[in-house]
Design an enzyme around this catalytic site. Sequence first.
Site, PDB file in Angstrom:
ATOM      1  N   HIS A   1       0.846  -1.176   0.000  1.00  0.00           N
ATOM      2  CA  HIS A   1       0.000   0.000   0.000  1.00  0.00           C
ATOM      3  C   HIS A   1       0.887   1.234   0.000  1.00  0.00           C
ATOM      4  CE1 HIS A   1      -3.156  -2.775   2.132  1.00  0.00           C
ATOM      5  NE2 HIS A   1      -2.938  -3.114   0.875  1.00  0.00           N
TER       6      HIS A   1
HETATM    7  C1  FAD Z   1      -0.145  -9.449  -2.031  1.00  0.00           C
HETATM    8  C2  FAD Z   1      -0.959  -8.215  -2.278  1.00  0.00           C
HETATM    9  C3  FAD Z   1      -2.219  -8.092  -1.713  1.00  0.00           C
HETATM   10  C4  FAD Z   1      -2.981  -6.952  -1.915  1.00  0.00           C
HETATM   11  N1  FAD Z   1      -4.232  -6.886  -1.377  1.00  0.00           N
HETATM   12  C5  FAD Z   1      -4.977  -5.777  -1.527  1.00  0.00           C
HETATM   13  C6  FAD Z   1      -6.278  -5.687  -0.963  1.00  0.00           C
HETATM   14  O1  FAD Z   1      -6.786  -6.632  -0.382  1.00  0.00           O
HETATM   15  N2  FAD Z   1      -6.966  -4.539  -1.095  1.00  0.00           N
HETATM   16  C7  FAD Z   1      -6.457  -3.466  -1.760  1.00  0.00           C
HETATM   17  O2  FAD Z   1      -7.115  -2.436  -1.812  1.00  0.00           O
HETATM   18  N3  FAD Z   1      -5.236  -3.550  -2.347  1.00  0.00           N
HETATM   19  C8  FAD Z   1      -4.488  -4.663  -2.244  1.00  0.00           C
HETATM   20  N4  FAD Z   1      -3.260  -4.744  -2.838  1.00  0.00           N
HETATM   21  C9  FAD Z   1      -2.805  -3.608  -3.660  1.00  0.00           C
HETATM   22  C10 FAD Z   1      -3.331  -3.688  -5.086  1.00  0.00           C
HETATM   23  O3  FAD Z   1      -2.904  -4.867  -5.685  1.00  0.00           O
HETATM   24  C11 FAD Z   1      -2.849  -2.466  -5.857  1.00  0.00           C
HETATM   25  O4  FAD Z   1      -3.382  -1.305  -5.242  1.00  0.00           O
HETATM   26  C12 FAD Z   1      -3.297  -2.436  -7.321  1.00  0.00           C
HETATM   27  O5  FAD Z   1      -2.960  -3.606  -7.989  1.00  0.00           O
HETATM   28  C13 FAD Z   1      -2.650  -1.228  -7.975  1.00  0.00           C
HETATM   29  O6  FAD Z   1      -2.979  -1.134  -9.338  1.00  0.00           O
HETATM   30  P1  FAD Z   1      -1.960  -0.467 -10.336  1.00  0.00           P
HETATM   31  O7  FAD Z   1      -2.555  -0.559 -11.681  1.00  0.00           O
HETATM   32  O8  FAD Z   1      -1.578   0.863  -9.809  1.00  0.00           O
HETATM   33  O9  FAD Z   1      -0.646  -1.364 -10.231  1.00  0.00           O
HETATM   34  P2  FAD Z   1      -0.460  -2.928 -10.616  1.00  0.00           P
HETATM   35  O10 FAD Z   1      -1.752  -3.642 -10.507  1.00  0.00           O
HETATM   36  O11 FAD Z   1       0.676  -3.434  -9.841  1.00  0.00           O
HETATM   37  O12 FAD Z   1      -0.055  -2.881 -12.150  1.00  0.00           O
HETATM   38  C14 FAD Z   1       1.102  -2.228 -12.600  1.00  0.00           C
HETATM   39  C15 FAD Z   1       1.620  -2.954 -13.827  1.00  0.00           C
HETATM   40  O13 FAD Z   1       2.588  -2.141 -14.478  1.00  0.00           O
HETATM   41  C16 FAD Z   1       3.606  -2.971 -14.974  1.00  0.00           C
HETATM   42  N5  FAD Z   1       4.821  -2.157 -15.182  1.00  0.00           N
HETATM   43  C17 FAD Z   1       5.562  -1.534 -14.223  1.00  0.00           C
HETATM   44  N6  FAD Z   1       6.592  -0.885 -14.775  1.00  0.00           N
HETATM   45  C18 FAD Z   1       6.519  -1.093 -16.109  1.00  0.00           C
HETATM   46  C19 FAD Z   1       7.305  -0.656 -17.212  1.00  0.00           C
HETATM   47  N7  FAD Z   1       8.360   0.123 -17.031  1.00  0.00           N
HETATM   48  N8  FAD Z   1       6.947  -1.058 -18.455  1.00  0.00           N
HETATM   49  C20 FAD Z   1       5.861  -1.846 -18.657  1.00  0.00           C
HETATM   50  N9  FAD Z   1       5.062  -2.284 -17.645  1.00  0.00           N
HETATM   51  C21 FAD Z   1       5.389  -1.896 -16.374  1.00  0.00           C
HETATM   52  C22 FAD Z   1       3.764  -4.031 -13.921  1.00  0.00           C
HETATM   53  O14 FAD Z   1       4.412  -5.173 -14.450  1.00  0.00           O
HETATM   54  C23 FAD Z   1       2.322  -4.272 -13.518  1.00  0.00           C
HETATM   55  O15 FAD Z   1       1.727  -5.307 -14.250  1.00  0.00           O
HETATM   56  C24 FAD Z   1      -2.470  -5.888  -2.679  1.00  0.00           C
HETATM   57  C25 FAD Z   1      -1.207  -6.003  -3.251  1.00  0.00           C
HETATM   58  C26 FAD Z   1      -0.455  -7.160  -3.062  1.00  0.00           C
HETATM   59  C27 FAD Z   1       0.880  -7.264  -3.693  1.00  0.00           C
END
Ligand code: FAD
Lengths: 265, 588
Positions: free
Chosen positions: B516
């Site tokens: 988080h």
């Molecule tokens: C174990 C775990 C449990 C969680 N449980 C909860 C929960 O219960 N409730 C909650 O609210 N949140 C939870 N979270 C947090 C939640 O997963 C994230 O808030 C959410 O996935 C964020 O979305 P995002 O799109 O910002 O990032 P992400 O879903 O992480 O996606 C980002 C993507 O960008 C890609 N990327 C990064 N850099 C590059 C680059 N340079 N070039 C190309 N691609 C790239 C990555 O590979 C990834 O696939 C949890 C996280 C984890 C790890």
Amino acid sequence: MAVKFDRRSFLKVVGGASLGALVGGGGKAQGYPPPPMTHQHPQAQQVLQRALAAHPQGYTFFNSAEAAFMEAVVARLIPSDALGPGGLEAGCAYFIDQQLNSMYGHGGRWYMQGPWEPGQPEQGYQLPLKPREIYRLGIAATNRYCARTYSRTFDRLSAQQKDTVLKGLEEGSVELGDLPARTFFNMMLSDTMKGYFADPAYGGNRGKVGWRLVGFPGVAAAYVGFIEQWGKPYEVDPVSIPDLLGGQAQVDEHGHPIHRPVARR
Amino acid sequence: MATELKPADVVLVGVGWTGGILAKELAQAGLKVVGLERGEPRDTNPDFQPPRIHDELRYAVYHELMQDLSRETISFRNNLQQRALPMRQQGSFLLGEGVGGSGVHWNGVTWRFLPWDFRALSATLERYGRGILPEDATVQDWGVTYEELEPYYDRFEYTCGIGGKAGNLKGQVQPGGNPFEGPRSREYPNPPMKVTRAMELFRRATAGLGFHPFVQPSANMTRPYTNPDGVQLNPCVYCGFCERFGCEVAAKSSPQVTVLPVAAKTGNFELRTHCNVVRVNLSPDKKRAVSVTYVDLRTGLEYVQPAELICLTSYVFNNVKLMLLSGIGQPYDPVKNEGVVGRNYAYQGFTNAGVFFDDKIMNSFMGAGALGMSIDDFNGDNFDHSSLGFIGGANIAVYQTGARPILSRPVPPGTPRWGPQWKQATARYYNRFFNIGAQGGVLSYRGHYLDLDPTYKDAYGLPLLRLTFDWGPNEIKASQYLAGVLRRIVEALKPSKSNVSPLPERYGIVTYQSTHNTGGAVMGADPKTSAVNRYLQSWDVPNVFVVGASAFPQNAGYNPTGTVGALAYWAADAIKNRYLKNPGPLVS
Ligand SMILES: Cc1cc2nc3c(=O)[nH]c(=O)nc-3n(C[C@H](O)[C@H](O)[C@H](O)COP(=O)(O)OP(=O)(O)OC[C@H]3O[C@@H](n4cnc5c(N)ncnc54)[C@H](O)[C@@H]3O)c2cc1C
């Protein structure tokens, strides 16, 4: 296109022992389409069964002195006692041997570029060593310490002496030269626990003794009908990945194992 | 030489939750969208099928579905005086990688932030005055209100099929829900999760103390569900392999089972995997982004993908890293207290209580990622802080996510770590234990920030992102107070043994706490203190939107993704309804 929920197979999941309770608590019809079972190809199963039966377990990383050392260590970390077999019987030394030849042993997914500095404890692991190098150095250094102190290698010490040495490593009072003793000890402890509790597919947790110790069922069944039965013991024969791949455990139509109740002790 | 490709309307950098939502929304609006994802494709079938997915060692211990740190990591230090060193192993948080991002292996705990959270600074000044805040705290308002985001929270919750009970429907407090939540326009799409023994014990104990327990709203399906896009999700079977695993029955809302298939169906969305973006290329005057450069990880070759609009959806750290590498916005300098990119990094601090029972089994190995019972009495400004000397707080909850025995083997305090006594305690308490966690919000401070590391490089020869962070005085005080609340709950539970652990003196990157992470490209009303405007649009390069928890000006005492999802829908609407009509800054 949700498939109608099959109440009968749902009940099978928790075994006959719980049928009565489940009828009351099983809940409404719930359905999901069964995923195709890729591992259930009949021929693949035979091949797997043969492979599993003939699975040879020989050390491929540790030399004999190292293997003797590790067998002695895991037997002290998780002793065999009235509660059941310990780390030695569970195959923890073999498990670690295999791990050290794998991605983990090579620190394959760790960031391993310098420059190197010890840093603060809050900054985490900062040694240039991979796990396999830590074991190699740590075992040799500990055996040297044992030779100096007790005139024999670790595996030849009495149980009490072994525990004294292990405590010394744990507290950092035994000096291993360049390698921090606690790093070595913590790695052995954590890897031994992995070996005791990981799926037997990896060569440890033989006979699923780790899972039996705590009552972990292994590969999960659908618990949806049981989870609200507060305080009711769920005592089943644990199921491993090889059990399922080899056809030694039955599955429901969704690919979850059907857990068999164990006789109450 | 990099190969230049055919232009697209939109490029998304990263295809997790935020990338997935934008892919669907923008492709449905008729734009040609390219999603660049550095990781692998993966889906329910065959990747998450049992029995292989029920492998604790591979997925939970070795982080199979997460970022490969041998390619890229961050560096870390507690303060400006220290030398940052690389995070060599995953620890405090688990960075995502691959299609679906962390949305594949998240728990599904889904919250809305409180109306208070969005105006944390003004509300604090109004009620308590500046004196309650630490001198170097850089808390600020979000530039968007709860009321404005409400419809977008609703969109995310209905897309995901969240199971829960409303606590406040259009201003009317409802029995069974969270009475402290902001008003919602309608009920949750699905009923709440089942209640386990540990949850029930916590419910009774907290209700007995006069608190207001409710079943945690969850993205694990409580019944078969068809979402507004026509996507079907299946009911959760409570298998206990959820957090850190992909769901075998498509019962956990994740990008690859909800928004991505819908985006693909439009024919306007092209997903390219194994593509690691290294830079956003700007026009010579730096006022416009023209393309992104990426490395195809299968060949090592570089490509340039031109686009009209570029959205950074690569999670907190890489959103900020790519801005810094590309020269989008002024980098933050904590010494001069100038600049915005990297400013206001925050996190979450957990205060925990473990309770051990000699006479009660919990069947702890059954569970689901978001199966829990919560109270919100001590979060945000739901309680009077006048005499407390800190602001904010925590939700306090018991979760039953599935106790797998490599990582989950609680023993009472004082038990040796190995040997016969350890073995006895493990056999006894593995199934007779639960944890109560207070998930504390974290303020932003002048010295907590992200910048580029001067020494360490990633596999592409680019600097690692450097994190400078520690617990601040507000968090330490809050944690001590919350530990007192936990002690009262523990007493009411009458366990055989217990231990309460407030935050340690220093933040460490070794032990898992939560993924988080927040801030670094925060949203706001003032370009001097925010990197993006209220629509998540870069103040400096208006055809770049930076979407994710990177926009949070400080962190609340809740899991972030409900708010991350709402912000992604909010930004998508701003792009579709405002930006496309008149491309340029949406706020002047
Ligand atoms: C174990 C775990 C449990 C969680 N449980 C909860 C929960 O219960 N409730 C909650 O609210 N949140 C939870 N979270 C947090 C939640 O997963 C994230 O808030 C959410 O996935 C964020 O979305 P995002 O799109 O910002 O990032 P992400 O879903 O992480 O996606 C980002 C993507 O960008 C890609 N990327 C990064 N850099 C590059 C680059 N340079 N070039 C190309 N691609 C790239 C990555 O590979 C990834 O696939 C949890 C996280 C984890 C790890």
